[in-house]
Write an enzyme that holds these catalytic residues in place. Structure first.
Site, PDB file in Angstrom:
ATOM      1  N   GLU A 105       1.090  -1.288  -0.186  1.00 25.42           N
ATOM      2  CA  GLU A 105      -0.719  -0.383  -0.021  1.00 25.42           C
ATOM      3  C   GLU A 105       0.779   1.058   0.004  1.00 25.42           C
ATOM      4  O   GLU A 105       0.939   2.266  -0.092  1.00 25.42           O
ATOM      5  CB  GLU A 105      -1.105  -0.121   1.197  1.00 25.42           C
ATOM      6  CG  GLU A 105      -2.133  -1.022   1.170  1.00 25.42           C
ATOM      7  CD  GLU A 105      -2.799  -1.867   1.836  1.00 25.42           C
ATOM      8  OE1 GLU A 105      -2.379  -1.392   3.386  1.00 25.42           O
ATOM      9  OE2 GLU A 105      -3.437  -3.190   2.134  1.00 25.42           O
ATOM     10  N   GLY A 181      -6.206  -8.210   0.912  1.00 24.13           N
ATOM     11  CA  GLY A 181      -7.606  -7.575   1.856  1.00 24.13           C
ATOM     12  C   GLY A 181      -8.201  -7.842   1.002  1.00 24.13           C
ATOM     13  O   GLY A 181      -9.307  -7.445  -0.022  1.00 24.13           O
ATOM     14  N   GLY A 243      -7.160  -7.884   7.827  1.00 28.95           N
ATOM     15  CA  GLY A 243      -7.776  -7.654   8.856  1.00 28.95           C
ATOM     16  C   GLY A 243      -8.368  -9.169   9.975  1.00 28.95           C
ATOM     17  O   GLY A 243      -8.495  -8.495  10.825  1.00 28.95           O
TER      18      GLY A 243
HETATM   19  P1  13P Z   1      -4.790  -8.990   4.810  1.00 28.83           P
HETATM   20  O1  13P Z   1      -4.324 -10.125   5.701  1.00 28.83           O
HETATM   21  O2  13P Z   1      -6.297  -8.448   5.319  1.00 28.83           O
HETATM   22  O3  13P Z   1      -5.306  -9.295   2.940  1.00 28.83           O
HETATM   23  O4  13P Z   1      -3.791  -8.042   4.220  1.00 28.83           O
HETATM   24  C1  13P Z   1      -2.383  -8.295   4.132  1.00 28.83           C
HETATM   25  C2  13P Z   1      -1.326  -7.129   4.257  1.00 28.83           C
HETATM   26  O5  13P Z   1      -1.442  -6.257   3.966  1.00 28.83           O
HETATM   27  C3  13P Z   1      -1.214  -7.287   5.643  1.00 28.83           C
HETATM   28  O6  13P Z   1       0.688  -6.627   5.036  1.00 28.83           O
END
Ligand code: 13P
Length: 262
Positions: A105, A181, A243
């Site tokens: 991100e 995500g 999450g």
């Molecule tokens: P999720 O487990 O929500 O897919 O996110 C993974 C993540 O980016 C952890 O840094």
């Protein structure tokens, strides 16, 4: 001489969730649920937003909780005119142990370059904290058969300036962007293939000892049901959980599913 087995690290990346009051409740709940046997052979870290760090640090220290304090990002300078940024020195003063560097991100939403990620890794090491260096391909790159090329570029940029001893102390998180995500994780076999490729690339760049010692996590839609499958793979040394780390009970289930030899 046989090398000591790599100790798994299960990390909860809270992203922009939980204010400091919610953090207090979540970490208190984690502290009550985590039993000594859960953490005897597995390291655990949580990575709350910056505004929560002081609260979590106070709680972890006061109750001697078996949780490593983690941050999600930092600037590579120790101080200066960098409005909105937080320095590695500030994090180190707070007892932060792990800092995520180059999360997808940060790379894709905030335009962090491979060079900036490399500078962040070096800054975190300079303050004797452990970087969790994130690498991973997008869905388009995967469809075009460019996964290994992308991982090689990201790893080369981040690791070449480091000495092998520093690389051995790192955590590298393989997080395919398309799995983050989305509720669509990589298969355990695909995660193993990519984590093995990461290790082989570390060996090529930094030598066999660094490759043997570096811990490689998988991240992307990990949950309490699939965690054990990833952890059963020989080159997956831990999980970076988004999450599913927000709820203490679920996160503790993931820690329990991550016990070696389970
Ligand atoms: P999720 O487990 O929500 O897919 O996110 C993974 C993540 O980016 C952890 O840094």
């Amino acid at each position: 001489m046989a090398t000591a087995p790599r100790r798994p690290l299960v990390s909860g990346n809270w992203k922009m969730h939980h204010d400091h009051i919610e953090a207090l409740h979540t970490v208190r709940d984690l502290g009550l649920r985590l039993k000594p046997e859960d953490v005897a052979r597995v390291d655990v870290s949580v990575h709350p937003p910056f505004t929560d760090l002081r609260t979590v640090q106070t709680l972890v220290e006061a109750d001697n909780l078996p949780i490593g304090l983690g941050a999600q990002h930092c600037n590579d300078h120790d101080r200066g005119a960098y409005t909105g940024e937080v320095s590695p020195q500030m994090l180190a003063r707070l007892g932060t142990r792990y800092v995520i560097a180059g999360h997808s991100e940060r790379r894709h939403v905030f335009g962090m370059s491979d060079e900036a990620v490399a500078a962040t890794v070096q800054a975190v090491l300079r303050h004797e904290m452990t970087p969790i260096l994130c690498v991973g391909e997008t869905g388009e790159e995967r469809a075009a058969g460019q996964t290994e090329e992308r991982l090689t570029l990201q790893l080369t940029a981040a690791l070449t300036a480091l000495d092998p001893g520093a690389v051995a102390s790192l955590v590298i998180a393989y997080e395919p962007v398309w799995a983050i995500g989305t509720g669509t994780p990589a298969t355990a076999v695909d995660a193993e293939d990519a984590c093995l490729f990461v290790r082989q690339t570390v060996e090529r760049l930094c030598g066999a000892e660094a490759a043997e010692r570096v811990r490689v996590q998988y991240g992307g839609s990990v949950n309490a049901e699939n965690a054990a499958d990833f952890m059963a793979e020989p080159d997956v040394d831990g999980l970076l959980v988004g999450g599913a780390s927000l709820d203490a009970a679920t996160f503790v289930e993931i820690v329990r599913a991550s016990q070696p030899g389970r």
